[in-house]
Enzyme design. Structure first.
Site, PDB file in Angstrom:
ATOM      1  CG  PHE A  11      20.768   7.753-152.179  1.00 15.69           C
ATOM      2  CD1 PHE A  11      21.577   7.200-153.222  1.00 15.69           C
ATOM      3  CD2 PHE A  11      19.820   9.216-152.329  1.00 15.69           C
ATOM      4  CE1 PHE A  11      21.969   8.345-154.086  1.00 15.69           C
ATOM      5  CE2 PHE A  11      20.524   9.971-152.798  1.00 15.69           C
ATOM      6  CZ  PHE A  11      21.458   9.557-153.443  1.00 15.69           C
ATOM      7  CB  THR A 127      15.458  17.000-145.173  1.00 15.53           C
ATOM      8  OG1 THR A 127      15.214  17.278-146.603  1.00 15.53           O
ATOM      9  CG2 THR A 127      14.598  17.678-144.201  1.00 15.53           C
ATOM     10  CG  ASP A 128      16.655  21.123-148.631  1.00 11.65           C
ATOM     11  OD1 ASP A 128      15.770  20.674-148.533  1.00 11.65           O
ATOM     12  OD2 ASP A 128      16.937  21.900-150.074  1.00 11.65           O
ATOM     13  CD  GLU A 129      12.200  17.525-148.551  1.00  5.90           C
ATOM     14  OE1 GLU A 129      10.732  17.800-148.283  1.00  5.90           O
ATOM     15  OE2 GLU A 129      12.808  17.526-149.727  1.00  5.90           O
ATOM     16  CE1 TYR A 152      12.080  12.733-145.276  1.00  6.23           C
ATOM     17  CE2 TYR A 152      12.001  15.294-146.403  1.00  6.23           C
ATOM     18  CZ  TYR A 152      12.851  13.810-145.657  1.00  6.23           C
ATOM     19  OH  TYR A 152      13.992  13.842-146.012  1.00  6.23           O
ATOM     20  CB  SER A 155       8.236  13.281-139.708  1.00  6.20           C
ATOM     21  OG  SER A 155       9.068  13.651-140.716  1.00  6.20           O
ATOM     22  CE  LYS A 156      15.224  13.803-141.600  1.00  7.28           C
ATOM     23  NZ  LYS A 156      15.667  12.146-141.621  1.00  7.28           N
TER      24      LYS A 156
HETATM   25  P1  NAD Z   1      16.229   6.124-148.287  1.00  4.14           P
HETATM   26  O1  NAD Z   1      14.650   5.981-148.071  1.00  4.14           O
HETATM   27  O2  NAD Z   1      16.791   5.309-149.523  1.00  4.14           O
HETATM   28  O3  NAD Z   1      16.498   5.399-147.175  1.00  4.14           O
HETATM   29  C1  NAD Z   1      16.055   4.906-146.137  1.00  4.14           C
HETATM   30  C2  NAD Z   1      16.593   3.499-144.850  1.00  4.14           C
HETATM   31  O4  NAD Z   1      16.154   3.496-143.867  1.00  4.14           O
HETATM   32  C3  NAD Z   1      15.981   1.886-145.600  1.00  4.14           C
HETATM   33  O5  NAD Z   1      17.322   1.269-145.840  1.00  4.14           O
HETATM   34  C4  NAD Z   1      15.138   1.700-144.942  1.00  4.14           C
HETATM   35  O6  NAD Z   1      14.999   0.454-144.977  1.00  4.14           O
HETATM   36  C5  NAD Z   1      15.411   2.099-143.720  1.00  4.14           C
HETATM   37  N1  NAD Z   1      14.498   2.769-142.785  1.00  4.14           N
HETATM   38  C6  NAD Z   1      13.278   3.218-142.907  1.00  4.14           C
HETATM   39  N2  NAD Z   1      12.780   3.456-141.621  1.00  4.14           N
HETATM   40  C7  NAD Z   1      13.673   2.118-140.498  1.00  4.14           C
HETATM   41  C8  NAD Z   1      13.849   1.949-139.568  1.00  4.14           C
HETATM   42  N3  NAD Z   1      12.561   2.249-139.017  1.00  4.14           N
HETATM   43  N4  NAD Z   1      14.624   1.352-138.250  1.00  4.14           N
HETATM   44  C9  NAD Z   1      15.692   0.874-139.430  1.00  4.14           C
HETATM   45  N5  NAD Z   1      16.061   0.954-140.931  1.00  4.14           N
HETATM   46  C10 NAD Z   1      14.926   1.956-141.316  1.00  4.14           C
HETATM   47  O7  NAD Z   1      16.221   7.360-147.566  1.00  4.14           O
HETATM   48  P2  NAD Z   1      17.989   8.372-147.857  1.00  4.14           P
HETATM   49  O8  NAD Z   1      17.211   9.143-149.463  1.00  4.14           O
HETATM   50  O9  NAD Z   1      18.772   7.284-148.566  1.00  4.14           O
HETATM   51  O10 NAD Z   1      17.917   9.400-147.341  1.00  4.14           O
HETATM   52  C11 NAD Z   1      18.707   8.989-146.103  1.00  4.14           C
HETATM   53  C12 NAD Z   1      18.402  10.158-144.952  1.00  4.14           C
HETATM   54  O11 NAD Z   1      18.675  11.302-145.315  1.00  4.14           O
HETATM   55  C13 NAD Z   1      17.294  10.571-144.355  1.00  4.14           C
HETATM   56  O12 NAD Z   1      17.340  11.033-143.080  1.00  4.14           O
HETATM   57  C14 NAD Z   1      17.126  11.248-144.769  1.00  4.14           C
HETATM   58  O13 NAD Z   1      15.835  12.380-144.496  1.00  4.14           O
HETATM   59  C15 NAD Z   1      17.641  12.623-145.678  1.00  4.14           C
HETATM   60  N6  NAD Z   1      17.591  13.021-146.694  1.00  4.14           N
HETATM   61  C16 NAD Z   1      18.109  12.539-147.913  1.00  4.14           C
HETATM   62  C17 NAD Z   1      17.973  13.726-148.604  1.00  4.14           C
HETATM   63  C18 NAD Z   1      18.013  13.046-149.879  1.00  4.14           C
HETATM   64  O14 NAD Z   1      18.191  13.721-151.135  1.00  4.14           O
HETATM   65  N7  NAD Z   1      17.472  12.163-150.829  1.00  4.14           N
HETATM   66  C19 NAD Z   1      18.394  15.268-148.393  1.00  4.14           C
HETATM   67  C20 NAD Z   1      18.480  15.154-147.153  1.00  4.14           C
HETATM   68  C21 NAD Z   1      18.194  14.829-146.500  1.00  4.14           C
HETATM   69  P1  TYD Z   2      11.515  14.404-154.743  1.00  7.13           P
HETATM   70  O1  TYD Z   2      12.849  13.591-155.636  1.00  7.13           O
HETATM   71  O2  TYD Z   2      10.053  13.557-154.331  1.00  7.13           O
HETATM   72  O3  TYD Z   2      11.970  15.608-153.494  1.00  7.13           O
HETATM   73  P2  TYD Z   2      11.702  16.370-152.988  1.00  7.13           P
HETATM   74  O4  TYD Z   2      10.110  16.234-152.797  1.00  7.13           O
HETATM   75  O5  TYD Z   2      12.035  15.953-151.158  1.00  7.13           O
HETATM   76  O6  TYD Z   2      11.936  17.665-153.258  1.00  7.13           O
HETATM   77  O7  TYD Z   2      11.032  15.739-155.488  1.00  7.13           O
HETATM   78  C1  TYD Z   2      11.616  16.183-156.419  1.00  7.13           C
HETATM   79  C2  TYD Z   2      11.741  17.913-157.412  1.00  7.13           C
HETATM   80  O8  TYD Z   2      10.031  16.673-158.812  1.00  7.13           O
HETATM   81  C3  TYD Z   2       9.492  17.994-156.089  1.00  7.13           C
HETATM   82  O9  TYD Z   2       9.124  19.221-157.169  1.00  7.13           O
HETATM   83  C4  TYD Z   2       8.586  17.301-156.912  1.00  7.13           C
HETATM   84  C5  TYD Z   2       9.191  16.819-158.292  1.00  7.13           C
HETATM   85  N1  TYD Z   2       8.921  15.564-159.093  1.00  7.13           N
HETATM   86  C6  TYD Z   2       7.633  15.843-159.783  1.00  7.13           C
HETATM   87  O10 TYD Z   2       7.259  16.946-160.850  1.00  7.13           O
HETATM   88  N2  TYD Z   2       7.634  14.401-160.321  1.00  7.13           N
HETATM   89  C7  TYD Z   2       7.740  13.409-160.036  1.00  7.13           C
HETATM   90  O11 TYD Z   2       7.053  12.206-160.352  1.00  7.13           O
HETATM   91  C8  TYD Z   2       8.193  13.154-158.767  1.00  7.13           C
HETATM   92  C9  TYD Z   2       8.360  12.308-158.182  1.00  7.13           C
HETATM   93  C10 TYD Z   2       8.868  14.517-158.189  1.00  7.13           C
END
Ligand code: NAD
Ligand code: TYD
Length: 339
Positions: A11, A127-129, A152, A155-156
Protein backbone atom coordinates in the site's frame (compact mmCIF):
# COMPACT_ATOMS: atom_id res chain seq x y z
CA UNK A 1 19.56 9.45 -6.31
CA UNK A 2 19.64 5.68 -6.83
CA UNK A 3 17.02 4.51 -4.35
CA UNK A 4 16.08 1.03 -3.19
CA UNK A 5 12.48 0.88 -1.94
CA UNK A 6 11.48 -2.37 -0.25
CA UNK A 7 7.84 -3.47 -0.10
CA UNK A 8 6.94 -1.24 -3.04
CA UNK A 9 4.11 -3.52 -4.16
CA UNK A 10 2.29 -2.88 -0.88
CA UNK A 11 0.00 0.00 0.00
CA UNK A 12 2.35 2.76 1.17
CA UNK A 13 5.34 1.60 -0.89
CA UNK A 14 3.33 1.85 -4.13
CA UNK A 15 2.08 5.33 -3.28
CA UNK A 16 5.62 6.34 -2.35
CA UNK A 17 7.05 5.07 -5.67
CA UNK A 18 4.45 7.03 -7.67
CA UNK A 19 5.15 10.18 -5.64
CA UNK A 20 8.94 9.88 -6.04
CA UNK A 21 8.62 9.24 -9.77
CA UNK A 22 6.49 12.37 -10.12
CA UNK A 23 8.68 14.63 -7.98
CA UNK A 24 12.11 13.20 -8.93
CA UNK A 25 11.91 11.85 -12.48
CA UNK A 26 15.73 11.62 -12.65
CA UNK A 27 15.96 9.15 -9.73
CA UNK A 28 16.53 5.42 -10.29
CA UNK A 29 13.83 3.56 -8.33
CA UNK A 30 14.48 -0.11 -7.53
CA UNK A 31 11.64 -1.98 -5.84
CA UNK A 32 12.42 -5.18 -3.93
CA UNK A 33 9.28 -7.08 -2.94
CA UNK A 34 8.58 -10.67 -1.95
CA UNK A 35 5.01 -10.46 -3.27
CA UNK A 36 3.28 -11.82 -0.19
CA UNK A 37 -0.54 -11.84 -0.18
CA UNK A 38 -0.30 -8.05 0.43
CA UNK A 39 2.01 -7.31 -2.51
CA UNK A 40 0.34 -6.59 -5.81
CA UNK A 41 2.61 -5.85 -8.81
CA UNK A 42 -0.52 -4.70 -10.67
CA UNK A 43 -0.54 -1.59 -8.48
CA UNK A 44 2.64 -0.45 -10.27
CA UNK A 45 1.62 -1.20 -13.85
CA UNK A 46 1.27 2.49 -14.75
CA UNK A 47 4.66 3.31 -13.25
CA UNK A 48 6.29 0.41 -15.07
CA UNK A 49 4.82 1.54 -18.38
CA UNK A 50 5.83 5.14 -17.94
CA UNK A 51 9.22 5.13 -16.18
CA UNK A 52 11.28 3.03 -18.62
CA UNK A 53 14.72 2.20 -17.25
CA UNK A 54 14.24 4.58 -14.28
CA UNK A 55 12.20 1.84 -12.54
CA UNK A 56 13.34 -1.72 -11.80
CA UNK A 57 11.34 -4.44 -10.06
CA UNK A 58 13.20 -7.20 -8.19
CA UNK A 59 11.22 -10.13 -6.82
CA UNK A 60 12.93 -11.19 -3.59
CA UNK A 61 13.02 -11.29 0.19
CA UNK A 62 14.57 -8.64 2.45
CA UNK A 63 15.81 -11.54 4.62
CA UNK A 64 17.97 -12.83 1.75
CA UNK A 65 21.47 -11.40 2.20
CA UNK A 66 22.73 -12.43 -1.23
CA UNK A 67 19.75 -10.94 -3.00
CA UNK A 68 19.84 -7.62 -1.11
CA UNK A 69 23.63 -7.28 -1.52
CA UNK A 70 23.45 -7.98 -5.24
CA UNK A 71 20.77 -5.30 -5.70
CA UNK A 72 22.72 -2.72 -3.70
CA UNK A 73 25.91 -3.38 -5.67
CA UNK A 74 24.47 -3.97 -9.15
CA UNK A 75 22.41 -0.76 -9.06
CA UNK A 76 24.97 1.30 -7.09
CA UNK A 77 22.23 2.17 -4.60
CA UNK A 78 22.91 5.19 -2.39
CA UNK A 79 19.83 5.15 -0.16
CA UNK A 80 17.23 2.63 1.03
CA UNK A 81 13.68 3.14 2.27
CA UNK A 82 12.47 0.02 4.06
CA UNK A 83 8.70 -0.35 3.87
CA UNK A 84 8.67 -4.17 3.57
CA UNK A 85 6.81 -5.75 6.45
CA UNK A 86 4.06 -7.99 7.61
CA UNK A 87 1.66 -5.23 8.54
CA UNK A 88 -1.70 -6.54 9.80
CA UNK A 89 -2.28 -6.73 13.58
CA UNK A 90 -4.98 -9.44 13.35
CA UNK A 91 -2.70 -11.71 11.35
CA UNK A 92 0.08 -11.18 13.90
CA UNK A 93 -2.29 -12.34 16.66
CA UNK A 94 -3.11 -15.41 14.60
CA UNK A 95 0.57 -16.24 13.88
CA UNK A 96 3.44 -14.01 15.07
CA UNK A 97 6.30 -15.93 13.39
CA UNK A 98 6.31 -14.33 9.92
CA UNK A 99 6.23 -10.93 11.66
CA UNK A 100 9.41 -11.65 13.58
CA UNK A 101 11.11 -13.04 10.48
CA UNK A 102 10.39 -10.14 8.12
CA UNK A 103 9.97 -7.22 10.51
CA UNK A 104 12.93 -8.00 12.78
CA UNK A 105 15.35 -10.30 10.92
CA UNK A 106 14.57 -8.76 7.53
CA UNK A 107 15.02 -5.23 8.82
CA UNK A 108 18.32 -6.23 10.44
CA UNK A 109 19.45 -7.78 7.16
CA UNK A 110 18.66 -4.54 5.30
CA UNK A 111 20.70 -2.56 7.84
CA UNK A 112 23.63 -5.00 7.70
CA UNK A 113 23.71 -5.21 3.90
CA UNK A 114 23.42 -1.42 3.57
CA UNK A 115 26.31 -0.88 5.95
CA UNK A 116 28.54 -3.40 4.17
CA UNK A 117 27.71 -1.95 0.77
CA UNK A 118 28.36 1.57 2.13
CA UNK A 119 24.91 2.82 1.23
CA UNK A 120 24.53 6.43 2.32
CA UNK A 121 21.25 6.37 4.24
CA UNK A 122 18.58 3.93 5.36
CA UNK A 123 15.12 5.24 6.24
CA UNK A 124 13.40 2.62 8.35
CA UNK A 125 9.62 3.05 8.22
CA UNK A 126 7.95 2.28 11.53
CA UNK A 127 4.66 2.92 13.28
CA UNK A 128 3.02 4.74 16.18
CA UNK A 129 1.93 1.33 17.46
CA UNK A 130 5.39 0.77 18.99
CA UNK A 131 4.36 3.22 21.75
CA UNK A 132 1.40 1.09 22.87
CA UNK A 133 -1.88 2.68 23.87
CA UNK A 134 -2.98 6.08 25.21
CA UNK A 135 -5.74 6.97 27.66
CA UNK A 136 -8.31 9.64 26.78
CA UNK A 137 -5.71 12.45 26.73
CA UNK A 138 -2.09 13.00 25.70
CA UNK A 139 0.00 12.24 22.63
CA UNK A 140 2.94 10.03 21.66
CA UNK A 141 6.26 11.90 21.46
CA UNK A 142 9.50 10.44 20.06
CA UNK A 143 10.67 10.14 23.69
CA UNK A 144 7.62 8.11 24.78
CA UNK A 145 8.85 4.69 26.02
CA UNK A 146 8.20 1.81 23.63
CA UNK A 147 5.41 -0.43 25.00
CA UNK A 148 4.04 -2.50 22.09
CA UNK A 149 0.94 -4.61 22.75
CA UNK A 150 0.58 -6.80 19.65
CA UNK A 151 3.05 -9.19 18.02
CA UNK A 152 3.03 -6.79 15.02
CA UNK A 153 3.96 -3.73 17.05
CA UNK A 154 6.49 -5.73 19.11
CA UNK A 155 8.26 -6.81 15.93
CA UNK A 156 8.29 -3.21 14.64
CA UNK A 157 9.68 -2.00 17.98
CA UNK A 158 12.38 -4.69 17.78
CA UNK A 159 13.50 -3.32 14.41
CA UNK A 160 13.43 0.27 15.70
CA UNK A 161 15.82 -0.73 18.51
CA UNK A 162 18.12 -2.53 16.07
CA UNK A 163 18.16 0.60 13.88
CA UNK A 164 19.09 2.67 16.93
CA UNK A 165 21.80 0.17 17.87
CA UNK A 166 23.30 0.20 14.36
CA UNK A 167 23.49 3.97 14.46
CA UNK A 168 25.07 4.02 17.91
CA UNK A 169 27.46 1.10 17.32
CA UNK A 170 28.58 1.63 13.74
CA UNK A 171 27.73 5.29 13.22
CA UNK A 172 25.42 4.14 10.42
CA UNK A 173 23.24 6.79 8.76
CA UNK A 174 19.76 5.64 9.71
CA UNK A 175 16.55 7.62 10.17
CA UNK A 176 13.49 5.99 11.75
CA UNK A 177 10.00 7.31 10.96
CA UNK A 178 6.90 6.44 12.99
CA UNK A 179 3.53 7.20 11.45
CA UNK A 180 -0.09 6.86 12.48
CA UNK A 181 -2.81 4.93 10.58
CA UNK A 182 -2.68 5.52 6.81
CA UNK A 183 -5.54 5.32 4.33
CA UNK A 184 -5.86 5.96 0.60
CA UNK A 185 -5.51 4.21 -2.79
CA UNK A 186 -4.05 0.67 -3.02
CA UNK A 187 -4.68 -0.29 0.62
CA UNK A 188 -5.32 -3.99 1.02
CA UNK A 189 -8.94 -4.71 2.06
CA UNK A 190 -8.06 -6.27 5.41
CA UNK A 191 -7.43 -2.87 7.05
CA UNK A 192 -10.40 -0.99 8.50
CA UNK A 193 -11.23 1.51 5.75
CA UNK A 194 -10.95 -0.61 2.57
CA UNK A 195 -12.41 -3.63 4.36
CA UNK A 196 -15.50 -1.69 5.41
CA UNK A 197 -15.78 -0.15 1.94
CA UNK A 198 -15.62 -3.61 0.29
CA UNK A 199 -18.21 -5.02 2.67
CA UNK A 200 -20.54 -2.00 2.47
CA UNK A 201 -20.63 -2.08 -1.34
CA UNK A 202 -21.56 -5.79 -1.24
CA UNK A 203 -24.26 -5.11 1.38
CA UNK A 204 -22.44 -7.35 3.88
CA UNK A 205 -22.36 -6.66 7.65
CA UNK A 206 -19.50 -4.48 8.92
CA UNK A 207 -17.63 -6.10 11.85
CA UNK A 208 -16.74 -3.39 14.38
CA UNK A 209 -14.51 -4.69 17.18
CA UNK A 210 -15.68 -4.17 20.76
CA UNK A 211 -17.71 -0.98 21.27
CA UNK A 212 -16.19 0.89 18.31
CA UNK A 213 -14.85 3.61 20.62
CA UNK A 214 -11.15 2.96 19.89
CA UNK A 215 -9.44 6.00 18.42
CA UNK A 216 -6.89 6.16 15.59
CA UNK A 217 -5.13 9.24 14.17
CA UNK A 218 -5.76 8.93 10.41
CA UNK A 219 -3.31 10.29 7.84
CA UNK A 220 -3.84 10.33 4.08
CA UNK A 221 -1.10 8.20 2.53
CA UNK A 222 0.30 11.05 0.37
CA UNK A 223 1.11 12.99 3.53
CA UNK A 224 2.97 10.02 5.01
CA UNK A 225 4.91 9.61 1.74
CA UNK A 226 5.89 13.29 1.87
CA UNK A 227 7.12 12.75 5.44
CA UNK A 228 9.27 9.78 4.43
CA UNK A 229 10.67 11.78 1.50
CA UNK A 230 11.57 14.65 3.88
CA UNK A 231 13.22 12.20 6.28
CA UNK A 232 15.24 10.78 3.40
CA UNK A 233 16.37 14.17 2.10
CA UNK A 234 16.62 16.27 5.27
CA UNK A 235 16.47 13.95 8.30
CA UNK A 236 19.19 13.95 10.93
CA UNK A 237 21.19 10.68 11.07
CA UNK A 238 20.10 8.72 14.16
CA UNK A 239 16.86 10.66 14.55
CA UNK A 240 13.33 9.30 15.02
CA UNK A 241 10.47 11.35 13.55
CA UNK A 242 6.77 10.99 14.34
CA UNK A 243 4.23 11.71 11.58
CA UNK A 244 0.50 12.03 12.15
CA UNK A 245 -2.59 13.33 10.42
CA UNK A 246 -4.01 15.44 13.28
CA UNK A 247 -7.26 13.57 12.60
CA UNK A 248 -8.32 11.58 15.63
CA UNK A 249 -11.45 9.53 14.92
CA UNK A 250 -13.39 6.81 16.74
CA UNK A 251 -13.67 3.63 14.67
CA UNK A 252 -17.45 3.79 14.73
CA UNK A 253 -17.36 7.30 13.22
CA UNK A 254 -15.00 6.12 10.47
CA UNK A 255 -17.41 3.29 9.64
CA UNK A 256 -20.39 5.69 9.61
CA UNK A 257 -18.47 7.98 7.21
CA UNK A 258 -17.92 5.04 4.83
CA UNK A 259 -21.61 4.10 4.97
CA UNK A 260 -22.60 7.70 4.22
CA UNK A 261 -20.18 7.98 1.28
CA UNK A 262 -21.32 4.66 -0.19
CA UNK A 263 -25.02 5.40 0.38
CA UNK A 264 -25.49 2.36 2.63
CA UNK A 265 -27.57 1.95 5.76
CA UNK A 266 -26.17 2.00 9.32
CA UNK A 267 -27.99 -1.23 10.14
CA UNK A 268 -25.12 -3.04 8.34
CA UNK A 269 -22.94 -2.30 11.42
CA UNK A 270 -22.34 -5.36 13.56
CA UNK A 271 -20.43 -5.19 16.86
CA UNK A 272 -18.24 -8.30 17.20
CA UNK A 273 -15.80 -9.71 19.78
CA UNK A 274 -12.98 -7.30 20.54
CA UNK A 275 -9.44 -7.76 19.22
CA UNK A 276 -7.27 -9.25 22.02
CA UNK A 277 -4.92 -6.58 23.43
CA UNK A 278 -6.77 -3.92 21.40
CA UNK A 279 -5.02 -0.53 21.77
CA UNK A 280 -7.55 2.08 22.89
CA UNK A 281 -6.19 5.26 21.44
CA UNK A 282 -3.30 6.57 19.30
CA UNK A 283 -2.43 10.27 18.87
CA UNK A 284 0.79 11.61 17.43
CA UNK A 285 2.81 14.67 18.33
CA UNK A 286 4.83 15.58 15.24
CA UNK A 287 6.35 18.89 16.39
CA UNK A 288 9.88 17.56 15.79
CA UNK A 289 9.13 16.63 12.17
CA UNK A 290 7.45 20.03 11.69
CA UNK A 291 10.47 21.88 13.10
CA UNK A 292 13.33 19.88 11.54
CA UNK A 293 11.74 18.68 8.28
CA UNK A 294 8.93 21.16 7.61
CA UNK A 295 6.41 18.31 7.76
CA UNK A 296 2.68 19.07 8.01
CA UNK A 297 -0.27 16.92 6.94
CA UNK A 298 -2.11 18.67 4.10
CA UNK A 299 -5.22 16.52 3.55
CA UNK A 300 -8.15 16.64 6.00
CA UNK A 301 -9.96 13.43 6.92
CA UNK A 302 -13.06 14.57 5.02
CA UNK A 303 -11.09 15.32 1.84
CA UNK A 304 -8.98 12.18 2.15
CA UNK A 305 -12.01 9.93 2.60
CA UNK A 306 -13.75 11.41 -0.43
CA UNK A 307 -10.63 10.83 -2.52
CA UNK A 308 -10.20 7.31 -1.14
CA UNK A 309 -13.77 6.18 -1.72
CA UNK A 310 -13.72 7.72 -5.22
CA UNK A 311 -10.50 5.78 -5.94
CA UNK A 312 -11.98 2.45 -4.80
CA UNK A 313 -15.14 3.13 -6.83
CA UNK A 314 -13.06 3.77 -9.95
CA UNK A 315 -10.77 0.76 -9.28
CA UNK A 316 -13.15 -2.11 -8.58
CA UNK A 317 -10.99 -4.32 -10.82
CA UNK A 318 -7.99 -3.76 -8.53
CA UNK A 319 -10.12 -4.64 -5.50
CA UNK A 320 -11.41 -7.84 -7.13
CA UNK A 321 -7.86 -8.76 -8.17
CA UNK A 322 -6.39 -8.59 -4.66
CA UNK A 323 -9.25 -10.48 -3.01
CA UNK A 324 -7.73 -13.85 -3.78
CA UNK A 325 -8.40 -17.26 -2.20
CA UNK A 326 -5.57 -16.95 0.36
CA UNK A 327 -6.99 -13.65 1.56
CA UNK A 328 -10.50 -15.01 1.93
CA UNK A 329 -9.39 -18.13 3.82
CA UNK A 330 -7.76 -16.10 6.59
CA UNK A 331 -10.44 -13.42 6.82
CA UNK A 332 -13.35 -15.87 6.79
CA UNK A 333 -11.85 -17.91 9.60
CA UNK A 334 -10.94 -14.79 11.61
CA UNK A 335 -14.44 -13.31 11.45
CA UNK A 336 -16.14 -16.65 12.07
CA UNK A 337 -14.21 -16.94 15.33
CA UNK A 338 -15.26 -13.43 16.41
CA UNK A 339 -18.97 -13.38 15.65
P1 NAD B 1 1.47 -3.72 3.17
O1 NAD B 1 1.18 -4.96 3.96
O2 NAD B 1 0.40 -3.13 2.33
O3 NAD B 1 2.71 -4.01 2.19
C1 NAD B 1 3.86 -4.69 2.61
C2 NAD B 1 4.68 -5.02 1.38
O4 NAD B 1 5.89 -5.65 1.83
C3 NAD B 1 3.99 -6.02 0.43
O5 NAD B 1 4.16 -5.60 -0.90
C4 NAD B 1 4.73 -7.32 0.68
O6 NAD B 1 4.76 -8.17 -0.44
C5 NAD B 1 6.11 -6.81 1.05
N1 NAD B 1 6.88 -7.77 1.87
C6 NAD B 1 6.45 -8.43 2.97
N2 NAD B 1 7.43 -9.22 3.44
C7 NAD B 1 8.51 -9.03 2.64
C8 NAD B 1 9.82 -9.55 2.63
N3 NAD B 1 10.24 -10.43 3.53
N4 NAD B 1 10.68 -9.13 1.66
C9 NAD B 1 10.26 -8.24 0.71
N5 NAD B 1 9.03 -7.73 0.68
C10 NAD B 1 8.16 -8.12 1.62
O7 NAD B 1 2.03 -2.66 4.22
P2 NAD B 1 1.84 -1.08 4.25
O8 NAD B 1 0.57 -0.75 4.92
O9 NAD B 1 2.15 -0.51 2.91
O10 NAD B 1 3.01 -0.68 5.28
C11 NAD B 1 4.33 -0.40 4.80
C12 NAD B 1 5.21 -0.07 5.99
O11 NAD B 1 4.69 1.05 6.70
C13 NAD B 1 5.32 -1.21 7.01
O12 NAD B 1 6.64 -1.27 7.47
C14 NAD B 1 4.37 -0.78 8.13
O13 NAD B 1 4.79 -1.31 9.38
C15 NAD B 1 4.52 0.72 8.06
N6 NAD B 1 3.37 1.50 8.54
C16 NAD B 1 2.11 1.24 8.03
C17 NAD B 1 1.04 2.01 8.46
C18 NAD B 1 -0.36 1.77 7.91
O14 NAD B 1 -1.31 2.42 8.38
N7 NAD B 1 -0.54 0.92 6.91
C19 NAD B 1 1.22 3.03 9.41
C20 NAD B 1 2.52 3.26 9.90
C21 NAD B 1 3.58 2.49 9.45
P1 TYD C 1 -6.54 -1.69 11.33
O1 TYD C 1 -6.93 -1.08 10.02
O2 TYD C 1 -6.33 -3.18 11.39
O3 TYD C 1 -5.23 -0.90 11.82
P2 TYD C 1 -4.47 -0.95 13.25
O4 TYD C 1 -4.91 -2.14 14.00
O5 TYD C 1 -3.06 -1.06 12.81
O6 TYD C 1 -4.81 0.33 13.93
O7 TYD C 1 -7.64 -1.32 12.41
C1 TYD C 1 -7.98 0.03 12.69
C2 TYD C 1 -8.97 0.02 13.84
O8 TYD C 1 -10.18 -0.59 13.38
C3 TYD C 1 -8.50 -0.81 15.03
O9 TYD C 1 -8.93 -0.16 16.22
C4 TYD C 1 -9.24 -2.12 14.88
C5 TYD C 1 -10.52 -1.72 14.17
N1 TYD C 1 -11.10 -2.76 13.27
C6 TYD C 1 -12.45 -3.14 13.42
O10 TYD C 1 -13.17 -2.64 14.30
N2 TYD C 1 -12.95 -4.08 12.56
C7 TYD C 1 -12.18 -4.66 11.59
O11 TYD C 1 -12.68 -5.54 10.85
C8 TYD C 1 -10.81 -4.25 11.45
C9 TYD C 1 -9.93 -4.85 10.40
C10 TYD C 1 -10.33 -3.27 12.31
Amino acid sequence: MRLLVTGGCGFIGANFLYAMRQRHPDWLLVNLDKLTYAGNPGSLRALENEAGDRYVFAHGDICDRKCVTAILNDHKINAVVNFAAESHVDRSIDDPSPFVVTNVLGAQNILDCARRAKVGRVVHVSTDEVYGSLGPTGQFHESTPLAPNSPYSASKAGADLLARACHETYGQDIVVTRCSNNYGPFQFPEKLIPLMYAKATKGESLPVYGDGQNVRDWIFVDDHCRGVELALLKGRAGAVYNFGGASEMKNIDVVRTILRLTGQDENLIRFVADRPGHDKRYAMNFDLAAKELGFAPSVSFAQGMERTIAWYQANSVWLDEVQSGAYLTFMDRWYKERT
